[in-house]
Design a protein around this motif. Structure first.
Motif, PDB file in Angstrom:
ATOM      1  N   THR A 192      -6.832  -6.997  -8.754  1.00 58.07           N
ATOM      2  CA  THR A 192      -6.452  -5.565  -8.084  1.00 58.07           C
ATOM      3  C   THR A 192      -7.788  -5.016  -7.812  1.00 58.07           C
ATOM      4  OG1 THR A 192      -4.257  -5.358  -8.755  1.00 58.07           O
ATOM      5  CG2 THR A 192      -5.264  -3.391  -7.831  1.00 58.07           C
ATOM      6  N   GLY A 222      -9.515  -4.898  -4.036  1.00 53.08           N
ATOM      7  CA  GLY A 222      -9.615  -3.706  -3.578  1.00 53.08           C
ATOM      8  C   GLY A 222     -11.330  -3.401  -3.402  1.00 53.08           C
ATOM      9  N   LEU A 276     -12.942  -2.247   0.216  1.00 52.65           N
ATOM     10  CA  LEU A 276     -13.875  -1.109   0.161  1.00 52.65           C
ATOM     11  C   LEU A 276     -15.198  -1.345   0.572  1.00 52.65           C
ATOM     12  CD1 LEU A 276     -14.298   1.828  -0.074  1.00 52.65           C
ATOM     13  CD2 LEU A 276     -14.787   1.314  -2.503  1.00 52.65           C
ATOM     14  N   GLU A 291     -14.984  -1.908   4.543  1.00 56.50           N
ATOM     15  CA  GLU A 291     -14.898  -0.702   5.372  1.00 56.50           C
ATOM     16  C   GLU A 291     -16.112   0.046   5.314  1.00 56.50           C
ATOM     17  OE1 GLU A 291     -11.886   2.259   4.392  1.00 56.50           O
ATOM     18  OE2 GLU A 291     -10.159   0.801   5.051  1.00 56.50           O
ATOM     19  N   LEU A 295       0.253   3.323  -6.217  1.00 53.92           N
ATOM     20  CA  LEU A 295      -1.394   2.998  -6.173  1.00 53.92           C
ATOM     21  C   LEU A 295      -1.690   3.154  -4.795  1.00 53.92           C
ATOM     22  CD1 LEU A 295      -1.518  -0.274  -8.084  1.00 53.92           C
ATOM     23  CD2 LEU A 295      -2.123   1.982  -9.209  1.00 53.92           C
ATOM     24  N   PRO A 296      -1.986   4.260  -4.030  1.00 51.08           N
ATOM     25  CA  PRO A 296      -2.158   4.562  -2.692  1.00 51.08           C
ATOM     26  C   PRO A 296      -3.271   3.629  -2.042  1.00 51.08           C
ATOM     27  CG  PRO A 296      -1.745   6.535  -3.696  1.00 51.08           C
ATOM     28  CD  PRO A 296      -1.949   5.668  -4.925  1.00 51.08           C
ATOM     29  N   LEU A 297      -4.629   3.577  -2.835  1.00 50.54           N
ATOM     30  CA  LEU A 297      -5.513   2.814  -2.347  1.00 50.54           C
ATOM     31  C   LEU A 297      -5.091   1.605  -2.320  1.00 50.54           C
ATOM     32  CD1 LEU A 297      -8.686   4.603  -4.304  1.00 50.54           C
ATOM     33  CD2 LEU A 297      -7.901   4.778  -2.036  1.00 50.54           C
ATOM     34  N   VAL A 298      -4.488   0.814  -3.339  1.00 46.68           N
ATOM     35  CA  VAL A 298      -4.022  -0.659  -3.339  1.00 46.68           C
ATOM     36  C   VAL A 298      -3.229  -0.689  -2.080  1.00 46.68           C
ATOM     37  CG1 VAL A 298      -2.660  -2.269  -4.320  1.00 46.68           C
ATOM     38  CG2 VAL A 298      -4.472  -0.940  -5.852  1.00 46.68           C
ATOM     39  N   ALA A 302      -3.416   0.826   0.877  1.00 51.84           N
ATOM     40  CA  ALA A 302      -4.273   0.726   1.920  1.00 51.84           C
ATOM     41  C   ALA A 302      -4.957  -0.673   2.184  1.00 51.84           C
ATOM     42  CB  ALA A 302      -5.507   1.709   1.853  1.00 51.84           C
ATOM     43  N   ALA A 303      -5.649  -1.276   1.064  1.00 56.61           N
ATOM     44  CA  ALA A 303      -5.879  -2.548   0.863  1.00 56.61           C
ATOM     45  C   ALA A 303      -5.020  -3.664   1.249  1.00 56.61           C
ATOM     46  CB  ALA A 303      -6.727  -2.644  -0.724  1.00 56.61           C
ATOM     47  N   HIS A 321      -4.751  -4.012   4.977  1.00 57.91           N
ATOM     48  CA  HIS A 321      -5.937  -4.869   5.525  1.00 57.91           C
ATOM     49  C   HIS A 321      -5.705  -6.237   5.235  1.00 57.91           C
ATOM     50  CE1 HIS A 321      -8.664  -1.548   6.423  1.00 57.91           C
ATOM     51  NE2 HIS A 321      -8.962  -1.325   5.574  1.00 57.91           N
TER      52      HIS A 321
END
Length: 272
Positions: free
Chosen positions: A168, A172, A176, A179, A235-238, A240-241, A244
């Motif tokens: 993860t 992730g 990043l 991006e 896991l909000p960032l996960v 988003a990834a 993608h």
């Protein structure tokens, strides 16, 4: 030496099985697409027609499969054929819940170990993977060492859990880095300059992986791993990834290609 059955000869499984053959272990192999066993058979391994046939005489069974669903399907065939005294080493990236589910099905007298690996195809071919071994691994640690250094992680399921944490973070980080390169383009920063600056900073490892050309980890597998992670915790960032990589994996020309291809998708896709 122990008789070993190796089930799953994908991009990681085939070179891992070859390490065991080179070490002199009697090796029986099985893969859903039987042609993938041909090279190992030419090198001295024995091909089995079914998973059950592969494991009947094995001292050690190793599974390296695509995900939890594939593991369940193979387990349906394997469990009735296991002999008491067998060690089953589950090396796929399936998460701890799948390992616990498998443990509930393993017959008495069979020892289950979860031992997923860190590293990609290049390290698999060189025998330099990192092995994360959970459960009672002492009886097979010398076998696992054929793949690379072994880290004992604790109780059964902890290897699978730590592997999910590591993957993860890596996936992730790649998203990043992609991006960040997209932002650099939007701001008019020279691509080479931006990439060099990122590579020299805390994201250096992720940047290297984002632009790697000699390894392979498909976007479809990234989706599988991030989905397992998102199911385990908020896991909000996960999330988003994951979005993608889901977009990248929806493209049939990219889905099974290395995640470096997904980086191009992230950097160049148009907002809708």
């Amino acid at each position: 030496m122990e008789k070993i059955a190796f089930l799953g000869l994908g991009r990681m499984g085939e070179p891992m099985a070859r390490q065991l053959r080179l070490a002199g272990h009697p090796l029986t192999v099985w893969n859903r697409t039987s042609e993938k066993a041909d090279a190992l058979v030419a090198e001295g391994a024995t091909a089995a027609a079914t998973p059950a046939d592969a494991v009947r005489e094995a001292d050690v069974v190793i599974t390296m499969l695509a995900g939890p669903d594939a593991l369940r399907e193979v387990a349906d065939a394997v469990v009735p054929a296991l002999r008491p005294g067998t060690h089953w080493v589950e090396m796929s990236t399936v998460g701890p819940d799948a390992v616990r589910e498998l443990a509930s099905r393993v017959p008495d007298g069979v020892t289950l170990v979860d031992a997923p690996v860190m590293g990609s195809t290049d390290r698999a071919a060189a025998g330099r993977l990192g092995v994360l071994a959970g459960g009672e691994a002492a009886g097979v640690e010398h076998v696992l060492a054929r793949f690379g250094p072994v880290t004992r992680t604790g109780a059964l399921g902890t290897g699978a859990a730590l592997k999910l944490v590591v993957n993860t973070a890596v996936i992730g980080g790649v998203a990043l880095a992609a991006e960040a390169m997209r932002l650099a383009a939007a701001l008019g920063v020279d691509e080479g300059t931006a990439r060099g600056a990122l590579a020299a900073g805390p994201l250096g490892g992720a940047v290297a992986r984002a632009f790697a050309t000699d390894v392979h980890f498909g976007s479809d597998l990234a989706v599988k791993d991030l989905t397992l992670a998102a199911e385990a915790a908020q896991l909000p960032l996960v999330g988003a990834a994951l979005a993608h990589f889901e977009t990248a994996a929806a493209d049939p020309d990219v889905a099974h290609e290395d995640i470096a291809r997904a980086v191009t998708h992230i950097r160049t896709r148009r907002d809708t």
